[in-house]
Design an enzyme around this catalytic site. Structure first.
Site, PDB file in Angstrom:
ATOM      1  N   HIS A  54       0.829  -1.205   0.000  1.00 13.57           N
ATOM      2  CA  HIS A  54       0.000   0.000   0.000  1.00 13.57           C
ATOM      3  C   HIS A  54       0.865   1.258   0.000  1.00 13.57           C
ATOM      4  O   HIS A  54       0.444   2.317   0.469  1.00 13.57           O
ATOM      5  CB  HIS A  54      -0.951   0.025   1.207  1.00 13.57           C
ATOM      6  N   SER A  75      16.988  14.908 -21.034  1.00 15.87           N
ATOM      7  CA  SER A  75      15.982  15.957 -21.126  1.00 15.87           C
ATOM      8  C   SER A  75      16.526  17.071 -21.996  1.00 15.87           C
ATOM      9  O   SER A  75      17.719  17.388 -21.952  1.00 15.87           O
ATOM     10  CB  SER A  75      15.640  16.500 -19.732  1.00 15.87           C
TER      11      SER A  75
END
Length: 542
Positions: free
Chosen positions: A245, A369
């Site tokens: 979780h 990038s």
């Protein structure tokens, strides 16, 4: 090419005389220099070496056809204008599939089936009109298949411009090709004898799937499984903070998490060997109607079963005009399942990289990038995930559509079947991207240790479990009060343990426990993964 004597009915003669049928010189694909025509003769068809009369089609033909394409003088322009990124941007990654699932591949398989059917007819005593072929004639027919090139496929496409029927174009091509051989020229009308187009097509697609998947797809899938197994064994001992979780949970090892994926993928691989690639050869509606009228004394179901099995395929006796494609659904569903597990792997690797558990080895010259110079993005796992999604969309569509056909046949499967290679191509691209991503990985043990050192609360589980064993009341509740939503440190955990009424050896064992050492059998499970993974008997279609 002149028409063979047996073709000179008024209609056929007019067709063959059509100026539109004239085939351009054998130019290499996409504008390369023209090559001289290749003549086939009984003595020179195969040279001095003996060829396999069973025409098992060794895979050198596939490599040869890719070589022809790569030698194209304007391949870059073709790739630049390709509608599909598989044929353009990603050509170099998926080119090995092209010989099997391209237009060339389909035509070649059709030629193979037509030629082998003629050879089969020559072996049936009741078909006296096609007597057994001499060795030279068999070598001649064999060479048509073995030497089939992109330029040969172009000749078929030229004929198709007239017929507007792809399978009939193959028949006419073979009649032209064989008119120069005196022995074969006498039986030209037995090409495509008793066949519907789907008899030829279903076997062609089946052969493409069997050979393409075995030759190209499975080796790369095995490489992926093997690479993940190596990650498992090399990092079997490296502790890793689990997350359930999204929150800290009982530690595992990095190798064990890799082993989980290797075991899952290997298990799917074993199932591929259970898929039977099927073929039919039962005529227009699956009942051998025309065959029975022409030769009622022949056991056609038995004869065609022998023929289909001689191609290395399983026989389906209960069909309509088409083989119902159920086996394709089974095959592609397994690819979908494999891809789902690999998507799970890609997502986890992306997350581990994001958490800093893996560094990525920088490659000189690469840009992460356009504006942020420092970036090294997990592009390979992202690329894989994206292509697996595209592939599964196509494979699921094929799996659901192909088994459905109105009454004895509609044509909807025909155009859909031309996308077999597209679905597999995106899978192949994904597998290779995953492999590239794995090769760039470097474990960041410092970062792994940092997270473990900050989560001593994960020891609440073993402490309360030992407390249960020795009868200490409300162990879970005591640990919950201490740890849930609280800052837990090494010292606070030690203080809690020291205050427990436990036997000395049990208390000592708990005091020695750390988040780094609390990994259970994870290391052993990871180290033994090769005892579970079977890459030899799986990932093959027999």
């Amino acid at each position: 090419m002149s028409a063979p004597p047996s073709l000179k009915s008024p209609a056929t003669a007019a067709f063959l005389a059509s100026p539109r049928l004239a085939v351009a010189p054998r130019a290499a694909v996409l504008g390369a220099t023209a090559q001289p025509p290749r003549r086939l003769s009984c003595s020179a068809a195969v040279g001095a070496e003996a060829r396999d009369l069973e025409m098992s089609a060794p895979m050198d033909w596939a490599a040869r056809s890719v070589g022809e394409l790569e030698q194209a003088t304007d391949l870059d322009t073709f790739c630049m204008m390709a509608l599909s990124p598989l044929d353009g941007r990603y050509f170099r990654f998926i080119k090995d599939l092209m010989p099997f699932f391209s237009e060339f591949g389909l035509i070649r398989y059709r030629v193979l089936v037509e030629v082998k059917w003629l050879l089969k007819l020559s072996q049936i005593p009741e078909v006296k009109e096609v007597p057994p072929f001499s060795k030279d004639a068999q070598l001649f027919l064999d060479a048509i298949v073995q030497d089939f090139s992109i330029n040969d496929a172009k000749e078929v496409k030229q004929i198709e411009k007239i017929t507007n029927h792809d399978v009939k174009a193959v028949e006419y091509y073979l009649k032209q090709k064989c008119s120069s051989n005196p022995e074969v020229a006498k039986v030209l009308e037995f090409f495509h004898f008793g066949c519907t187009s789907e008899d030829i097509n279903n076997l062609s697609h089946a052969l493409a799937l069997k050979e393409g998947v075995n030759t190209v797809m499975f080796p790369v899938m095995i490489d992926v499984c093997s690479a993940i197994c190596s990650l498992a064994t090399e990092n079997a001992h490296v502790p890793l903070l689990s997350k359930t979780h999204g929150q800290p949970a009982s530690p595992t090892t990095l190798g064990k998490e890799m082993a989980n994926f290797a075991a899952r993928l290997s298990d799917i691989g074993k199932s591929f060997s259970e898929v039977k690639i099927l073929g039919k050869f039962a005529g227009a509606v699956g009942n051998y109607n025309a065959d029975v009228v022409a030769y009622p004394e022949i056991d056609w179901p038995k004869m065609t079963e022998e023929f289909v099995r001689s191609l290395g395929l399983e026989f389906n006796p209960y069909v309509t005009q088409i083989e119902p494609h159920d086996y394709i659904s089974k095959l592609f569903n397994l690819f979908v399942q494999f891809n789902i597990v690999l998507t799970d792997f890609d997502k986890d690797m992306w997350t581990y990289i994001s958490a800093g558990y893996f560094k990525q080895i920088a490659k000189a010259g690469e840009v992460g990038s356009s504006t942020m110079p420092h970036k090294i993005n997990p592009i390979n796992f992202e690329n894989s995930e994206g292509n697996l999604s595209v592939s599964n969309g196509l494979l699921c569509t094929l799996s659901m559509k192909l088994p459905i056909s109105r009454l004895q046949r509609d044509l909807t499967d025909s155009t859909v079947l031309r996308n077999l290679g597209v679905g597999l191509g995106h899978s192949l691209l994904a597998y290779k991207a995953t492999m590239q991503g794995i090769k760039k990985l470097e474990v960041n043990k410092v970062r792994l240790d940092e997270d473990l050192e900050q989560t001593w609360e994960v020891l609440a589980e073993p402490i309360q479990t030992v407390m249960r064993r020795y009868g200490i009341p409300e162990p879970y509740e005591k640990l919950k009060e201490m740890t849930r939503g609280q800052a837990v440190t090494k010292d606070s955990i030690r203080k809690f343990i020291e205050g427990l009424d436990l036997p000395e050896d049990a208390q000592s064992s708990l005091l020695k426990l750390t988040p780094h050492s609390y990994t259970g059998e994870a290391e052993n499970l990871a180290a033994n993964i090769w005892n579970v993974v079977d890459l030899k008997s799986g990932f093959k279609i027999k």
